[in-house]
Enzyme design. Structure first.
Site, mmCIF file in Angstrom:
data_model
loop_
_atom_site.group_PDB
_atom_site.id
_atom_site.type_symbol
_atom_site.label_atom_id
_atom_site.label_comp_id
_atom_site.label_asym_id
_atom_site.label_seq_id
_atom_site.Cartn_x
_atom_site.Cartn_y
_atom_site.Cartn_z
ATOM 1 N N LEU A 1 0.810 -1.231 0.000
ATOM 2 C CA LEU A 1 0.000 0.000 0.000
ATOM 3 C C LEU A 1 0.841 1.278 0.000
ATOM 4 O O LEU A 1 0.552 2.227 0.716
ATOM 5 C CB LEU A 1 -0.966 -0.010 1.185
ATOM 6 C CG LEU A 1 -2.062 -1.075 1.095
ATOM 7 C CD1 LEU A 1 -2.908 -1.100 2.365
ATOM 8 C CD2 LEU A 1 -2.956 -0.824 -0.122
ATOM 9 N N VAL B 1 4.755 -4.294 -4.552
ATOM 10 C CA VAL B 1 5.830 -4.088 -3.570
ATOM 11 C C VAL B 1 7.133 -3.781 -4.283
ATOM 12 O O VAL B 1 7.226 -3.875 -5.514
ATOM 13 C CB VAL B 1 5.994 -5.316 -2.645
ATOM 14 C CG1 VAL B 1 4.701 -5.565 -1.866
ATOM 15 C CG2 VAL B 1 6.389 -6.555 -3.431
ATOM 16 N N ASN C 1 7.998 -2.765 -10.871
ATOM 17 C CA ASN C 1 8.957 -2.553 -11.958
ATOM 18 C C ASN C 1 10.007 -3.651 -11.959
ATOM 19 O O ASN C 1 11.200 -3.381 -11.842
ATOM 20 C CB ASN C 1 9.626 -1.186 -11.789
ATOM 21 C CG ASN C 1 9.171 -0.227 -12.866
ATOM 22 O OD1 ASN C 1 8.743 -0.639 -13.956
ATOM 23 N ND2 ASN C 1 9.268 1.052 -12.575
ATOM 24 N N SER D 1 2.392 1.922 -16.056
ATOM 25 C CA SER D 1 3.035 3.227 -16.222
ATOM 26 C C SER D 1 2.018 4.350 -16.148
ATOM 27 O O SER D 1 0.867 4.178 -16.527
ATOM 28 C CB SER D 1 3.748 3.318 -17.567
ATOM 29 O OG SER D 1 4.263 4.624 -17.734
ATOM 30 N N LYS E 1 7.499 -2.975 -20.794
ATOM 31 C CA LYS E 1 7.517 -1.854 -19.855
ATOM 32 C C LYS E 1 8.940 -1.279 -19.732
ATOM 33 O O LYS E 1 9.125 -0.065 -19.692
ATOM 34 C CB LYS E 1 7.004 -2.300 -18.475
ATOM 35 C CG LYS E 1 7.172 -1.277 -17.354
ATOM 36 C CD LYS E 1 6.424 0.013 -17.665
ATOM 37 C CE LYS E 1 6.358 1.049 -16.580
ATOM 38 N NZ LYS E 1 7.380 1.241 -15.625
ATOM 39 N N HIS F 1 9.562 0.723 -22.738
ATOM 40 C CA HIS F 1 8.836 1.982 -22.556
ATOM 41 C C HIS F 1 9.691 2.954 -21.740
ATOM 42 O O HIS F 1 9.845 4.125 -22.090
ATOM 43 C CB HIS F 1 7.496 1.718 -21.849
ATOM 44 C CG HIS F 1 6.881 2.933 -21.214
ATOM 45 N ND1 HIS F 1 7.342 3.465 -20.014
ATOM 46 C CD2 HIS F 1 5.876 3.745 -21.602
ATOM 47 C CE1 HIS F 1 6.650 4.533 -19.721
ATOM 48 N NE2 HIS F 1 5.745 4.725 -20.658
ATOM 49 N N ASN F 2 10.245 2.483 -20.649
ATOM 50 C CA ASN F 2 11.051 3.364 -19.809
ATOM 51 C C ASN F 2 12.307 3.828 -20.540
ATOM 52 O O ASN F 2 12.713 4.982 -20.404
ATOM 53 C CB ASN F 2 11.447 2.653 -18.513
ATOM 54 C CG ASN F 2 10.302 2.569 -17.537
ATOM 55 O OD1 ASN F 2 9.135 2.573 -17.937
ATOM 56 N ND2 ASN F 2 10.592 2.491 -16.254
ATOM 57 N N GLU G 1 11.299 6.452 -22.782
ATOM 58 C CA GLU G 1 11.054 7.636 -21.940
ATOM 59 C C GLU G 1 12.380 8.385 -21.672
ATOM 60 O O GLU G 1 12.439 9.609 -21.788
ATOM 61 C CB GLU G 1 10.421 7.153 -20.640
ATOM 62 C CG GLU G 1 10.107 8.192 -19.603
ATOM 63 C CD GLU G 1 9.572 7.501 -18.330
ATOM 64 O OE1 GLU G 1 8.655 6.658 -18.417
ATOM 65 O OE2 GLU G 1 10.089 7.816 -17.250
ATOM 66 N N LYS H 1 16.916 5.061 -12.055
ATOM 67 C CA LYS H 1 16.597 3.879 -11.252
ATOM 68 C C LYS H 1 16.973 2.584 -11.945
ATOM 69 O O LYS H 1 16.833 1.517 -11.368
ATOM 70 C CB LYS H 1 15.101 3.870 -10.911
ATOM 71 C CG LYS H 1 14.751 4.856 -9.805
ATOM 72 C CD LYS H 1 13.384 4.543 -9.272
ATOM 73 C CE LYS H 1 13.069 5.364 -8.031
ATOM 74 N NZ LYS H 1 11.633 5.282 -7.718
HETATM 75 P P1 2AM Z 1 5.961 -1.365 3.941
HETATM 76 O O1 2AM Z 1 4.841 -0.391 3.936
HETATM 77 O O2 2AM Z 1 5.838 -2.377 5.017
HETATM 78 O O3 2AM Z 1 7.318 -0.722 3.891
HETATM 79 C C1 2AM Z 1 6.641 -0.118 -1.492
HETATM 80 O O4 2AM Z 1 7.810 0.100 -0.799
HETATM 81 C C2 2AM Z 1 5.846 -1.266 -0.891
HETATM 82 O O5 2AM Z 1 6.680 -2.436 -0.824
HETATM 83 C C3 2AM Z 1 5.355 -1.005 0.500
HETATM 84 O O6 2AM Z 1 4.064 -1.551 0.603
HETATM 85 C C4 2AM Z 1 6.340 -1.757 1.357
HETATM 86 O O7 2AM Z 1 5.828 -2.223 2.583
HETATM 87 C C5 2AM Z 1 6.655 -2.932 0.497
HETATM 88 N N1 2AM Z 1 7.954 -3.512 0.818
HETATM 89 C C6 2AM Z 1 9.167 -2.967 0.623
HETATM 90 N N2 2AM Z 1 10.133 -3.804 1.029
HETATM 91 C C7 2AM Z 1 9.526 -4.907 1.500
HETATM 92 C C8 2AM Z 1 9.973 -6.115 2.049
HETATM 93 N N3 2AM Z 1 11.292 -6.387 2.173
HETATM 94 N N4 2AM Z 1 9.056 -7.029 2.438
HETATM 95 C C9 2AM Z 1 7.743 -6.771 2.313
HETATM 96 N N5 2AM Z 1 7.237 -5.630 1.791
HETATM 97 C C10 2AM Z 1 8.115 -4.718 1.380
#
Ligand code: 2AM
Length: 483
Positions: A11, A75, A103, A129, A184, A187-188, A191, A261
Site C-alpha cells: 500500500l 511491492v 517494476n 506506467s 515496460k 517503454h522506460n 522515456e 533507477k
Molecule cells: P511497507 O509499507 O511495510 O514498507 C513499497 O515500498 C511497498 O513495498 C510497501 O508496501 C512496502 O511495505 C513494500 N515492501 C518494501 N520492502 C519490502 C519487504 N522487504 N518485504 C515486504 N514488503 C516490502
C-alpha cells in the site's frame, strides 16, 4: 465469505491508487501490507467510504478472495516479490493467479513465471506506467506471463486502464512470461530518450539562442499543439513557466545532475546483449551518467576550452529547425525501440503485437503522445513491418525534417553544444541508409592481427577467407583468438 474480486499487497502510493481505481470501477479489493498500520491508515483515510476490505495476514487476505484467486503485488522490485510469492504459494490453490505490478526486471519475471507455474498456479508480470496520477485514474498496463491467466484478469486490468479517444483500453495481452515487463522496460528506455531529446532542445534554445524560460515556455506550448503533442512536452512547457513565491524560476534552481533507477540501463544492456544498435536510448542513459559527474565537470569547465559562440542568423527559423530535429530524432528512437522488441521477441519466443504496444503507450503512460497513434497506424497498415523507418509515413516525415536536423547537428557541433541523442540519431540514420559501411576495413584489421577471416563481396555469404597480410603470419585462421 469469499467476496473480493482481487487482493492487493503493497500500500505505497501506486498500490493505494490502483486499489482506489479498481474500487471506482466496481471491483471489491482486499488489501494487505507488510507494515500492518498502513492497512488501517488506508481504510481510515484514503479508502474511507469505499468497499475496500482490510486484512492483517496473507491467510486472511486469501480467505476473502473469489476463486480463482487473484493476488496483485505492488511491492518493491527484487527480493520482496520473491518473498511474497513464497509466502503466498501455500495459501493458494491450482489455477490461482499471482500478479506482479511492480517494476521487475523481465529476467526475474521469466524465472518467476516458470516457478509459479511449476506449483500449479498462474503468474502475470505487468508493467504499470503513468505515475501516481495514472495509477489513480487510468494507467497504461502491459501484462505478460501465463496466457491462461489473462482471461481472469483482463476485465479488471482493462477497466482500470487509460482509454484512447474511441474507448479502447491502453492494456492488452503482451506475451508469455517476461514479455510484459520487457515491454515496460522498453517503454522506460524510450522515456529516457524522449526526455533527453527535449532537454537537448531546451539546451540549444537556452545556450545557442539565449532564450528566456518564458520564451521557451511559449515554444513548448506551440510544439504541444502539433506533431510533438505529448505528455512530456506538455509538462516541460509547464515546468518552464513555473515560478516560486519569490518570482524565481524553479527550473533554474535545480542542480543539473540526473538520477536514474535502472530501467534505461537495463534496456541498453539488453540491446548490447542482442547486438541491436539502440544508440539513442544508450546515449540518453550515458548523458545522465555524464551529468552526474558534476564536480568533475565544474573543474573541467575552468580548464578545457571550446567555442563560445552564439547563433547568428534567423532565430525563429532555427527554433523550427530544433523542433524538426527533435521530431526526426524521436522517430529514430522509436524505430530503435521497436527493433529491440522485435529482437527480444525472437530471442525469447514471444509473439509481440507491435501495433497493440503502440496503442498501450498511446494513453496513460509517461510517453503518451499523438505520435504513438501514427505508429499504431503504421502497424495497422502492415502488421509485419520490419522497421518503422520503412513505413511510408515515417520515411516521408524524416525526409521532410532531415534538412533541419542536419543544420541543428552541424551548428551545435560548431558551437560546442552537446546534443548526443540528436546527433547519434542522425549518425544512425546515415548508417542505416548506407548499403556500404567501412566494416570491410574493420574485417581486414581483424583478419590482419587475429586471422579472424572475412567474407567477400563476390562470394556467397558464409564462405570465409583469410589473407596472409604480412607474409609471415601463415595461412592458419583463428577460431578462438580474441583481441
Ligand atoms: P511497507 O509499507 O511495510 O514498507 C513499497 O515500498 C511497498 O513495498 C510497501 O508496501 C512496502 O511495505 C513494500 N515492501 C518494501 N520492502 C519490502 C519487504 N522487504 N518485504 C515486504 N514488503 C516490502
Amino acid at each position: 465469505m469469499s467476496k473480493a474480486d482481487i487482493g492487493l499487497i503493497g500500500l505505497a502510493v501506486m498500490g493505494q491508487n490502483l486499489v482506489l481505481n479498481m474500487d471506482d470501477h466496481g471491483f471489491t479489493v482486499a488489501v494487505y501490507n507488510r507494515t500492518l498500520a498502513r492497512v488501517d491508515e488506508f481504510l481510515e483515510e484514503n479508502a474511507k467510504g469505499t468497499k475496500v476490505i482490510g486484512t492483517h495476514s496473507l491467510e486472511e487476505l486469501v480467505s476473502v478472495l473469489k476463486s480463482p484467486r487473484r493476488v496483485m503485488l505492488m511491492v518493491k522490485a527484487g527480493d520482496p516479490v520473491d518473498a511474497f510469492i513464497d509466502a503466498l504459494i501455500p495459501h493458494l490453490e491450482e489455477g490461482d493467479i499471482i500478479i506482479d505490478g511492480g517494476n521487475s526486471n523481465y529476467n526475474d519475471t521469466i524465472r518467476r513465471t516458470a516457478y509459479v507455474e511449476s506449483k500449479g498456479l498462474l503468474y502475470i508480470g505487468t508493467g504499470v506506467s503513468g505515475g501516481e496520477e495514472g495509477a489513480r485514474h487510468g494507467p497504461s498496463i502491459m501484462p505478460g506471463g501465463s496466457p491462461a491467466a489473462w482471461p481472469h484478469v483482463k476485465p479488471i486490468l482493462q477497466a482500470i486502464a487509460a482509454k484512447v479517444d474511441d474507448g479502447t483500453p491502453c492494456c492488452d495481452w503482451v506475451g508469455e512470461n517476461g514479455a510484459g515487463h520487457y515491454v515496460k522496460m522498453t517503454h522506460n528506455g524510450i522515456e529516457y530518450g524522449d526526455m533527453q531529446l527535449i532537454c537537448e532542445a531546451y539546451f540549444l534554445m537556452a545556450n545557442a539562442l539565449g532564450m528566456s524560460n518564458a520564451e521557451m515556455h511559449e515554444v513548448f506550448a506551440e510544439w504541444n499543439e502539433g506533431k510533438l503533442d505529448s505528455y512530456l512536452v506538455e509538462i516541460t512547457r509547464d515546468i518552464l513557466g513555473y515560478v516560486d513565491e519569490n518570482g524565481d524560476y524553479v527550473v533554474d534552481q535545480i542542480l543539473d545532475t540526473a538520477g536514474q533507477k535502472g530501467t534505461g540501463k537495463w534496456t541498453a544492456i539488453s540491446a548490447l546483449d542482442m547486438g541491436i544498435p539502440l544508440t539513442l536510448i544508450a546515449e540518453a542513459v550515458l548523458a545522465r551518467c555524464l551529468s552526474a559527474l558534476k564536480e568533475e565537470r565544474v573543474a573541467a569547465s575552468a580548464l578545457l576550452t571550446g567555442p563560445e559562440a552564439w547563433f547568428e542568423g534567423d532565430k525563429a527559423a532555427f527554433v523550427n529547425d530544433i523542433r524538426d530535429a527533435l521530431y526526426a530524432s524521436k522517430i529514430i528512437s522509436y524505430t530503435q525501440g521497436y527493433m529491440l522488441m522485435r529482437a527480444a521477441a525472437a530471442e525469447y519466443g514471444w509473439n509481440l503485437n507491435s501495433g497493440g504496444i503502440a496503442l498501450m503507450w498511446r494513453g496513460g503512460c509517461i510517453i503518451r503522445s499523438v505520435f504513438l497513434g501514427k505508429i499504431k497506424e503504421a502497424f495497422d497498415k502492415d502488421p509485419k513491418l520490419s522497421n518503422l523507418l520503412l513505413d511510408s509515413y515515417f520515411q516521408e516525415e524524416v525526409e521532410a525534417a532531415q534538412g533541419a536536423w542536419r543544420r541543428v547537428v552541424a551548428r551545435a557541433v560548431e558551437m560546442g553544444i552537446p546534443i548526443p541523442a540528436m546527433s547519434s540519431a542522425l549518425a544512425f540514420y546515415d548508417g542505416y541508409r548506407r548499403a556500404r559501411l567501412p566494416a570491410n576495413l574493420l574485417q581486414a584489421q581483424r583478419d590482419y592481427f587475429g586471422a579472424h577471416t572475412y567474407e567477400r563481396v563476390d562470394r556467397p555469404r558464409g564462405e570465409v577467407f583469410h589473407t596472409n597480410w604480412t607474409g609471415t603470419g601463415g595461412d592458419v585462421t583463428s577460431g578462438t583468438y580474441q583481441a
